[in-house]
Motif scaffolding. Structure first.
Motif, PDB file in Angstrom:
ATOM      1  N   UNK A 121      -2.859 -42.267   2.733  1.00 49.88           N
ATOM      2  CA  UNK A 121      -1.732 -42.674   3.265  1.00 49.88           C
ATOM      3  C   UNK A 121      -0.431 -42.616   2.137  1.00 49.88           C
ATOM      4  N   UNK A 122      -0.573 -41.429   1.535  1.00 46.13           N
ATOM      5  CA  UNK A 122       0.481 -41.389   0.295  1.00 46.13           C
ATOM      6  C   UNK A 122       1.839 -41.183   0.926  1.00 46.13           C
ATOM      7  N   UNK A 123       2.931 -41.912   0.101  1.00 47.54           N
ATOM      8  CA  UNK A 123       4.080 -41.951   0.526  1.00 47.54           C
ATOM      9  C   UNK A 123       4.941 -41.664  -0.615  1.00 47.54           C
ATOM     10  N   UNK A 124       5.625 -42.660  -1.510  1.00 48.76           N
ATOM     11  CA  UNK A 124       6.485 -42.352  -2.582  1.00 48.76           C
ATOM     12  C   UNK A 124       5.688 -41.463  -3.681  1.00 48.76           C
ATOM     13  N   UNK A 170       1.341 -53.452  -0.037  1.00 46.99           N
ATOM     14  CA  UNK A 170       1.743 -52.281   0.846  1.00 46.99           C
ATOM     15  C   UNK A 170       2.866 -51.645   0.258  1.00 46.99           C
ATOM     16  N   UNK A 171       2.400 -51.069  -0.848  1.00 41.59           N
ATOM     17  CA  UNK A 171       3.383 -50.534  -1.869  1.00 41.59           C
ATOM     18  C   UNK A 171       4.180 -49.349  -0.950  1.00 41.59           C
ATOM     19  N   UNK A 172       5.292 -48.911  -1.208  1.00 41.82           N
ATOM     20  CA  UNK A 172       5.968 -47.694  -0.451  1.00 41.82           C
ATOM     21  C   UNK A 172       6.657 -46.897  -1.371  1.00 41.82           C
ATOM     22  N   UNK A 173       7.805 -47.250  -2.263  1.00 38.59           N
ATOM     23  CA  UNK A 173       8.542 -46.454  -3.087  1.00 38.59           C
ATOM     24  C   UNK A 173       8.071 -46.489  -4.491  1.00 38.59           C
ATOM     25  N   UNK A 222      13.490 -58.027   1.359  1.00 41.10           N
ATOM     26  CA  UNK A 222      12.817 -58.082   2.656  1.00 41.10           C
ATOM     27  C   UNK A 222      12.391 -56.856   2.950  1.00 41.10           C
ATOM     28  N   UNK A 223      11.342 -56.686   3.430  1.00 43.72           N
ATOM     29  CA  UNK A 223      10.928 -55.443   3.686  1.00 43.72           C
ATOM     30  C   UNK A 223      11.265 -54.112   2.855  1.00 43.72           C
ATOM     31  N   UNK A 224      10.815 -54.361   1.690  1.00 41.74           N
ATOM     32  CA  UNK A 224      11.464 -53.338   0.870  1.00 41.74           C
ATOM     33  C   UNK A 224      10.756 -51.960   0.849  1.00 41.74           C
ATOM     34  N   UNK A 225      11.550 -50.787   1.418  1.00 41.44           N
ATOM     35  CA  UNK A 225      10.900 -49.700   1.599  1.00 41.44           C
ATOM     36  C   UNK A 225      10.954 -48.572   0.734  1.00 41.44           C
ATOM     37  N   UNK A 226      12.152 -48.883  -0.119  1.00 42.14           N
ATOM     38  CA  UNK A 226      12.056 -47.633  -1.270  1.00 42.14           C
ATOM     39  C   UNK A 226      13.043 -48.289  -2.445  1.00 42.14           C
TER      40      UNK A 226
END
Length: 334
Positions: A121-124, A170-173, A222-226
């Motif tokens: 599930x690659x994202x950033x 749950x890393x994202x950016x 809070x819910x840090x997306x990027x």
């Protein structure tokens, strides 16, 4: 999205996210903003002119879309020094690489994919000044995987950051500062969002604690997306409202070198922002802030200080953009 593809009914899923800060001073000749996501016609990566006023409603200047692209869930975009475009494909566990200037229903020149890659599930995604490729894996094999410059195929990472001590949940950016240190924003960390910082140029399997962690009630995360960094090393984090409910969407700016349960030096929030679960953020060479806000790209003035309930100074939105009927993944200024 271009030509006949623009006539398709557009149903987009996911979030706008993903700016890549390459180590060193940002390019003073920034020209475009790139977005990636999914529409009914398929996954895409598109180029737009930078919006300079509110309500800019123009079609993308280039599109990569169609079955030949092999994209199924395009998330984030990064570029190497030659202008080749790297696109994370979240659902297909791969990174597709397209030639500089590619457009239309074109195949990638190569991809990073296969069991040896560790992609999950690659994202950033980010590239450093030497061309090494850094990818955040959001689910299952939660990690940051690093690949050699020019890596393709079933490539084994040259470094992996993973394990409970690293703070990744749950890393994202992901972004890199001018020294190559690695910054990762995490949507959940003991039910609290965070930014974690890791040493530059990792080699091998890294399981140790991060160099620094920004986390706690004072941070407002809070819910840090990027996240992204400016040329001074200040850290910009975009927060959606996944866990905080209405009004929780913000951009929080932390001073360079911030760590611990620290308050941001600036917060952009409130009704004037028109934020609706924003998910992506970038900063251009002049310091202006680009936020992916569901159905629009919003631009805010450079160098914010204090708590600001301000309207964007420019936006890209409207029927011609192709981003009004849903949401997209990935906004990158390059």
């Amino acid at each position: 999205m271009s030509g006949a593809l623009l006539t398709a009914t557009m149903v987009l899923t996911g979030c706008i996210a993903g700016f890549t800060y390459t180590a060193g001073t940002p390019n003073a000749a920034i020209q475009h903003v790139y977005v990636a996501g999914n529409v009914s016609a398929g996954a895409f990566a598109s180029q737009f002119a930078l919006p300079t006023s509110v309500g800019v409603n123009v079609a993308p200047t280039t599109d990569i879309i169609g079955t030949a692209t092999t994209l199924s869930d395009a998330h984030r975009i990064a570029f190497d020094a030659s202008g080749n475009m790297y696109v994370t494909d979240h659902d297909s566990n791969k990174v597709d690489i397209f030639a500089a200037g590619a457009t239309g229903n074109v195949a990638p020149t190569s991809s990073i994919s296969g069991g040896n890659t560790g992609l999950s599930s690659p994202s950033g995604i980010a590239l450093d000044s030497t061309g090494k490729i850094y990818v955040v894996n959001q689910f299952n094999n939660v990690s940051v995987t690093v690949y050699a410059a020019g890596a393709t195929g079933n490539a084994t990472p040259v470094a992996t950051i993973s394990g409970g001590s690293t703070g990744l949940v749950e890393p994202n950016g992901i972004a890199l500062d001018s020294t190559g240190k690695i910054y990762v924003c995490d949507e959940r960390n003991s039910s609290t969002a965070s930014v974690t910082v890791y040493a530059a140029n990792p080699v091998g399997n890294i399981t140790s604690a991060p160099l620094a962690t920004i986390m706690g009630a004072n941070t407002g995360l809070n819910s840090s997306h990027d996240l992204t960094l400016d040329s001074s090393g200040n850290i910009y984090v975009v927060n959606g409202d996944d866990f905080g409910g209405a009004g929780a969407s913000t951009v929080d700016v932390f001073a360079a070198g911030a760590t611990g349960n620290v308050a941001p030096i600036a917060v952009i929030s409130g009704s004037n922002t028109a934020f609706s679960d924003p998910n992506g953020i970038s900063v251009d060479a002049s310091g202006k802030i680009y936020v992916g806000n569901q159905k629009a790209i919003e631009v805010f003035a450079a160098n914010p200080v204090g708590t600001l309930n301000e309207a964007p100074i420019a936006t890209s939105s409207g029927s011609n953009t192709g981003i009004t009927s849903g949401v997209i993944h990935g906004v990158t200024v390059h």
